[in-house]
Design an enzyme around this catalytic site. Structure first.
Site, PDB file in Angstrom:
ATOM      1  N   GLY A 103       0.817  -1.222   0.000  1.00  0.00           N
ATOM      2  CA  GLY A 103       0.000   0.000   0.000  1.00  0.00           C
ATOM      3  C   GLY A 103       0.845   1.263   0.000  1.00  0.00           C
ATOM      4  N   GLN A 196      -4.641   4.019  10.527  1.00  0.00           N
ATOM      5  CA  GLN A 196      -4.387   5.277   9.826  1.00  0.00           C
ATOM      6  C   GLN A 196      -5.141   6.397  10.547  1.00  0.00           C
ATOM      7  OE1 GLN A 196      -2.225   5.937   7.591  1.00  0.00           O
ATOM      8  NE2 GLN A 196      -1.655   3.937   6.713  1.00  0.00           N
ATOM      9  N   ASP A 273      10.553  -0.778  11.753  1.00  0.00           N
ATOM     10  CA  ASP A 273      11.369  -1.067  10.573  1.00  0.00           C
ATOM     11  C   ASP A 273      11.766   0.250   9.961  1.00  0.00           C
ATOM     12  OD1 ASP A 273      10.180  -0.560   7.563  1.00  0.00           O
ATOM     13  OD2 ASP A 273       8.604  -0.602   9.085  1.00  0.00           O
ATOM     14  N   CYS A 313      30.936  -5.655  15.836  1.00  0.00           N
ATOM     15  CA  CYS A 313      30.574  -6.152  14.499  1.00  0.00           C
ATOM     16  C   CYS A 313      31.834  -6.534  13.709  1.00  0.00           C
ATOM     17  CB  CYS A 313      29.740  -5.126  13.723  1.00  0.00           C
ATOM     18  SG  CYS A 313      30.693  -3.828  12.921  1.00  0.00           S
ATOM     19  N   CYS A 316      33.918  -3.506  12.498  1.00  0.00           N
ATOM     20  CA  CYS A 316      34.678  -2.814  13.550  1.00  0.00           C
ATOM     21  C   CYS A 316      35.785  -3.685  14.134  1.00  0.00           C
ATOM     22  CB  CYS A 316      33.735  -2.330  14.652  1.00  0.00           C
ATOM     23  SG  CYS A 316      32.727  -0.919  14.118  1.00  0.00           S
ATOM     24  N   HIS A 342      27.997  -2.656   9.957  1.00  0.00           N
ATOM     25  CA  HIS A 342      28.083  -1.912  11.216  1.00  0.00           C
ATOM     26  C   HIS A 342      26.750  -1.270  11.595  1.00  0.00           C
ATOM     27  CE1 HIS A 342      29.107   0.627  14.498  1.00  0.00           C
ATOM     28  NE2 HIS A 342      28.543   1.631  13.836  1.00  0.00           N
TER      29      HIS A 342
END
Lengths: 384, 384
Positions: A103, A196, A273, A313, A316, A342
């Protein structure tokens, strides 16, 4: 599955609730395993979290990723993804996947949209070919993708938006949600409704209440972070979440700012997200516990420190700012990839630290410390 | 170090010589460990084998890589690479590195070249800034990079090239080689001389003999695969190698065609480098034991086989042609990366199979089988 006895898909355990806010520590069970909440989901637009492999996601501690219905529908198309056994098998990721409904992209990316009673006719932003996506189609696509969490097909109005338009978008979103809820699902697939209502609290309330009356596995707040000022954004989230049941997961779509995510968690949000960690990596920006900075800048030319000191990570642990800066400046793919590794790790760590604080009953302290540190770094930089 | 007792840098062990050709199985010891020969060296132009990390190279069985003096000199510059502790530390690769001298790129890439007695003045192909590179400078740069094998600064004439020009290039190459040989080196750094001479056997012979008289740790054949037909190319290599001592490693620069590499090994060559596996991956071409093919082609849209059946690389163990085709077609970095992983693995496996055949005394059989299989696949394809 982290040593837990697997629970049925859709089980949401609220393990602890903060004493001073609506924040909570939880665990959502999906057909592909559990997800510890609050959680951040990296975005895998076209069947890959850009530049990363499934083993990178696992190494980074990513528990769930997001896939985009609109993009996958256009390319490679459902014949390919379904023909290859669904999105998990297609991309080699065996963990949970949430898919959006398409959508948002239909309303923001496609050309020549015609909104009909039962969906939207639009032209692909890539080759102009015509598609139709409505509640029935969006659920069919997500069923074919085989995602663990499918989102209802909604109408996402722009900001600013007059009350009349926002109201009509809510009407459409609700009638489409009712249709989505009835559609067949992939095995164990959960379906989330989307609140919404733009910046209008009464619309957000009506949308939330009617979705809850229908009954979904979880609820999202949509239509936020579309250009509105931060106070409006945070109020929209509060207005959306307020009327949702505490026993179901809550998800704010498209939000990736650390401070805004922390504020949302304080209001009872569990899932997020955003393309920020991956997109900013492509632009050469690194996220750290002190804020973000441009790795390409000249001041890092001879800097032999890792992108973020103390980060565990792969990038790094093995490379310097000087090296990654060089790679980015000469256009080497590896620079984008290392910075993506990272940044995604930074997001995963942010949520893990937040969960640890929640578990320790110290969420507000953790949140204040984070905000103070970022503010201090900003002041230092502007004072230089 | 593969369980061997480390031997001094420069030690070259000829472990077995083929009964029917000049091919040999060997091991070259460098300051960063041994290299089993015949060997293929992937090219890491700008401080990375494009899209790959050191851990990918190790997983793929890569034993040695090539770095480019010209490119690293221009960007990021020697202040950065030396300031970060040399090329090994800068790029996080602890295995052997061979660096070229920059000669080839100066003559093929740079602008406004002025060839002087003691080197070449040129302008960067990137920003037009002026550099000077000669034997002294090229050795200083390679010393700063800290490579395990440094190449002499040579003049590489184009093809075709008249005998007069080729002769002058040999003269220059020899006088520069004498200077390179005297320069200070990084700890344990080996220096290889380069045989020039174009398509002229007497020039190749003179160049080889004079370099051998000076005495280098190894010898390369340069100025090949610059546009000449394959018979000329193979003769140039034969003419170059013929006069080199059997007890020293021999390297053909810039060669990456499987058949041409096998033919060169039959003539006694031990080392190769080429951009083919990495560059072809960026163009969407996969190398297999049957030849190469375009993964982007429509016929692989729904193909759930790996890029190469039977391949043990990460890409082939986890992903389908359909998925990698999709990634390449939508411009996802991951597609290039996965195909690069495969192509480099194909090159490493090609050499490993060749070494196994040499060890088993079956080099010519292996070579004939390879050629027959590739030819058969070609015939089948053209017959379709």
């Amino acid at each position: 599955m982290s040593g837990h006895v697997a629970k049925p898909s859709g089980t949401f355990e609220v393990l602890k609730t903060d004493a001073h806010s609506s924040a909570r520590l939880g665990r959502l069970w999906t057909a592909h395993g559990p997800v510890d909440t609050p959680v951040f989901m990296p975005v895998g637009t076209q069947g890959t979290v850009k530049s990363l492999e499934p083993r990178d996601l696992i190494e980074n501690g990513v528990q769930i990723i997001l896939g985009n219905t609109y993009h996958l529908l256009l390319r490679p198309g459902m014949d390919v993804v379904s023909g290859c056994g669904g999105l998990h098998r297609f991309m080699g990721w065996d963990g949970p996947i949430l898919t959006d409904s398409g959508g948002f992209q239909v309303f923001s990316l496609s050309n020549l949209r015609k909104v009909r009673e039962n969906g939207v006719e639009f032209r692909s932003h890539i080759d102009g070919s015509t598609f139709f996506l409505g509640p029935i189609e969006a659920m069919a696509v997500q069923r074919g993708l085989g995602s663990d969490i499918a989102m209802c097909f909604d109408e996402c109005p722009p900001y600013p938006c007059d009350p009349q338009t926002a109201c009509q978008a809510v009407d459409k979103t609700l009638s489409w949600a009712a249709l989505c809820r009835r559609e067949a699902r992939a095995p164990g697939q959960l379906v989330f409704g989307i609140v919404q209502g733009g910046e209008y609290a009464p619309l957000r309330e009506r949308c939330a209440r009617e979705l809850v009356a229908m009954g979904f596995d979880g609820y999202a707040v949509g239509g936020v972070s579309v250009g509105e000022p931060e106070p409006v954004l945070l109020r929209e989230i509060e207005d959306g979440v307020r009327h949702l049941p505490v026993e179901r997961p809550r998800y704010v779509m498209g939000l990736g700012d650390f401070g805004q995510m922390a504020a949302s968690v304080a209001n009872g949000v569990d899932m997020f997200d955003c393309v920020m960690p991956t997109r900013h990596a492509r632009n050469g920006s690194a996220f750290t516990r002190h804020g973000s900075y441009p790795v390409k800048a000249g001041e890092y030319k001879l800097d032999t420190r890792p992108v973020e000191e103390g980060c565990d990570c792969y990038a790094c642990r093995h490379f310097t700012r000087a090296y990654i800066r060089h790679l980015l400046n000469v256009g080497e793919i590896l620079g984008v990839r290392l910075l993506t590794i990272h940044n995604v790790r930074r997001y995963v760590t942010f949520m893990a630290e937040m969960r640890a604080a929640l578990a320790a009953g110290a969420f507000e302290e953790w949140r204040s410390e984070w905000a103070a540190r970022v503010q201090e770094t900003k002041s230092k930089r502007s004072g230089e």
